[in-house]
Design an enzyme around this catalytic site. Sequence first.
Site, PDB file in Angstrom:
ATOM      1  N   LYS A 131       0.811  -1.228   0.000  1.00  0.00           N
ATOM      2  CA  LYS A 131       0.000   0.000   0.000  1.00  0.00           C
ATOM      3  C   LYS A 131       0.840   1.272   0.000  1.00  0.00           C
ATOM      4  O   LYS A 131       2.009   1.267   0.389  1.00  0.00           O
ATOM      5  CB  LYS A 131      -0.996  -0.013   1.170  1.00  0.00           C
ATOM      6  N   ARG A 151      -3.799 -10.166   4.662  1.00  0.00           N
ATOM      7  CA  ARG A 151      -4.216 -10.144   3.258  1.00  0.00           C
ATOM      8  C   ARG A 151      -3.041  -9.602   2.440  1.00  0.00           C
ATOM      9  O   ARG A 151      -2.703  -8.427   2.547  1.00  0.00           O
ATOM     10  CB  ARG A 151      -5.460  -9.257   3.104  1.00  0.00           C
TER      11      ARG A 151
HETATM   12  C1  PT1 Z   1      -8.006  -4.468   3.187  1.00  0.00           C
HETATM   13  C2  PT1 Z   1      -8.303  -4.439   1.790  1.00  0.00           C
HETATM   14  C3  PT1 Z   1      -9.373  -5.271   1.340  1.00  0.00           C
HETATM   15  N1  PT1 Z   1      -7.632  -3.657   0.898  1.00  0.00           N
HETATM   16  C4  PT1 Z   1      -9.718  -6.044   3.529  1.00  0.00           C
HETATM   17  N2  PT1 Z   1     -10.046  -6.071   2.231  1.00  0.00           N
HETATM   18  C5  PT1 Z   1      -7.993  -3.663  -0.390  1.00  0.00           C
HETATM   19  N3  PT1 Z   1     -10.391  -6.834   4.410  1.00  0.00           N
HETATM   20  C6  PT1 Z   1      -9.038  -4.480  -0.832  1.00  0.00           C
HETATM   21  C7  PT1 Z   1      -3.087   2.285  -1.091  1.00  0.00           C
HETATM   22  O1  PT1 Z   1      -3.107   3.196  -0.261  1.00  0.00           O
HETATM   23  O2  PT1 Z   1      -7.052  -3.718   3.705  1.00  0.00           O
HETATM   24  N4  PT1 Z   1      -8.707  -5.258   4.015  1.00  0.00           N
HETATM   25  N5  PT1 Z   1      -9.701  -5.267   0.024  1.00  0.00           N
HETATM   26  C8  PT1 Z   1      -7.236  -2.787  -1.363  1.00  0.00           C
HETATM   27  N6  PT1 Z   1      -7.399  -1.408  -1.077  1.00  0.00           N
HETATM   28  C9  PT1 Z   1      -6.372  -0.488  -1.132  1.00  0.00           C
HETATM   29  C10 PT1 Z   1      -6.405   0.651  -0.320  1.00  0.00           C
HETATM   30  C11 PT1 Z   1      -5.263  -0.706  -1.946  1.00  0.00           C
HETATM   31  C12 PT1 Z   1      -5.345   1.551  -0.313  1.00  0.00           C
HETATM   32  C13 PT1 Z   1      -4.204   0.194  -1.962  1.00  0.00           C
HETATM   33  C14 PT1 Z   1      -4.232   1.324  -1.130  1.00  0.00           C
HETATM   34  O3  PT1 Z   1      -2.119   2.080  -1.858  1.00  0.00           O
END
Ligand code: PT1
Length: 271
Positions: free
Chosen positions: A219, A253
């Site tokens: 992230k 995850r």
């Molecule tokens: C998570 C999650 C998810 N993240 C759960 N499910 C994502 N339970 C999708 C960035 O800042 O943390 N927990 N499903 C993906 N979401 C992101 C959010 C991807 C922020 C990248 C960023 O780079």
Amino acid sequence: MQQLLKKIRSGHFAIMGILNITPDSFSDGGKFDRVEAAVTHALDMQAEGADIIDVGGESTRPGATPVDEKQEIQRVVPVIEAIQAKSDVLISVDTSKPAVMRAAIQAGASMVNDVNALRERGAVECCADLGVPVCLMHMKGGPRTMQQNPVYEDVTGEVSGFLQQRARVCVEAGIPKERIVIDPGFGFGKNFEQNVTLFKQLNVICKLNFPVLVGISRKSMLGQILDRPVDERLMGSVAAAVMAYNKGARLFRVHDVAATHDALQICNAIQ
Ligand code: PT1
């Protein structure tokens, strides 16, 4: 899946491997090739130590635009069925839509992972009815605008209060406590400082008496610390997983299953 959650409650860690089924995520030689590539990736992650494969047909990363229900089902269901046909690995579906939850569970998934913590109309009732474990994640705002200017007085207090409240709503609707996992939602409506504060205080979330899942893999929060693009965040992601483990998180995850699995095995042996 219930058995895995029991193992986690008794202290074991588990890895959820990320499987994004969005048009840009697998080389496009037609639908069959896409499903085939997704299944291969799922089986690879299982071989590397993933306990759960998290199948998602809608991106929820910052700025992403929504996908309609029918399209989301058409993306995830064939992949879930094809994984099921080749492996007994557990599958979760990363969705906020009740119709997608139903279709995915019917196709063989055994857990719902909802970044919206079942706030969509009918979602709580749907999961109570399906009888599957759920992951409730904290998000402030929606994916499209959540990073614009998130404000908190006390980020950890707010996240913790929200997760307790959503868990209470779920229990009242007939989802047993034993089927609930919580997730602080790193990067979902939180700026860099707020993500760091929440991470430092992750032990507060882990004391709520639910297994805690974290998603920090690759992230931007890590990218900001390292000043590295998304494909150079492996070591940072593993370090963050180890930190989260030490604060009490047990479900991870991740994209990089093999590396994370090795690191967490060390944590588990030495803790
Ligand atoms: C998570 C999650 C998810 N993240 C759960 N499910 C994502 N339970 C999708 C960035 O800042 O943390 N927990 N499903 C993906 N979401 C992101 C959010 C991807 C922020 C990248 C960023 O780079």
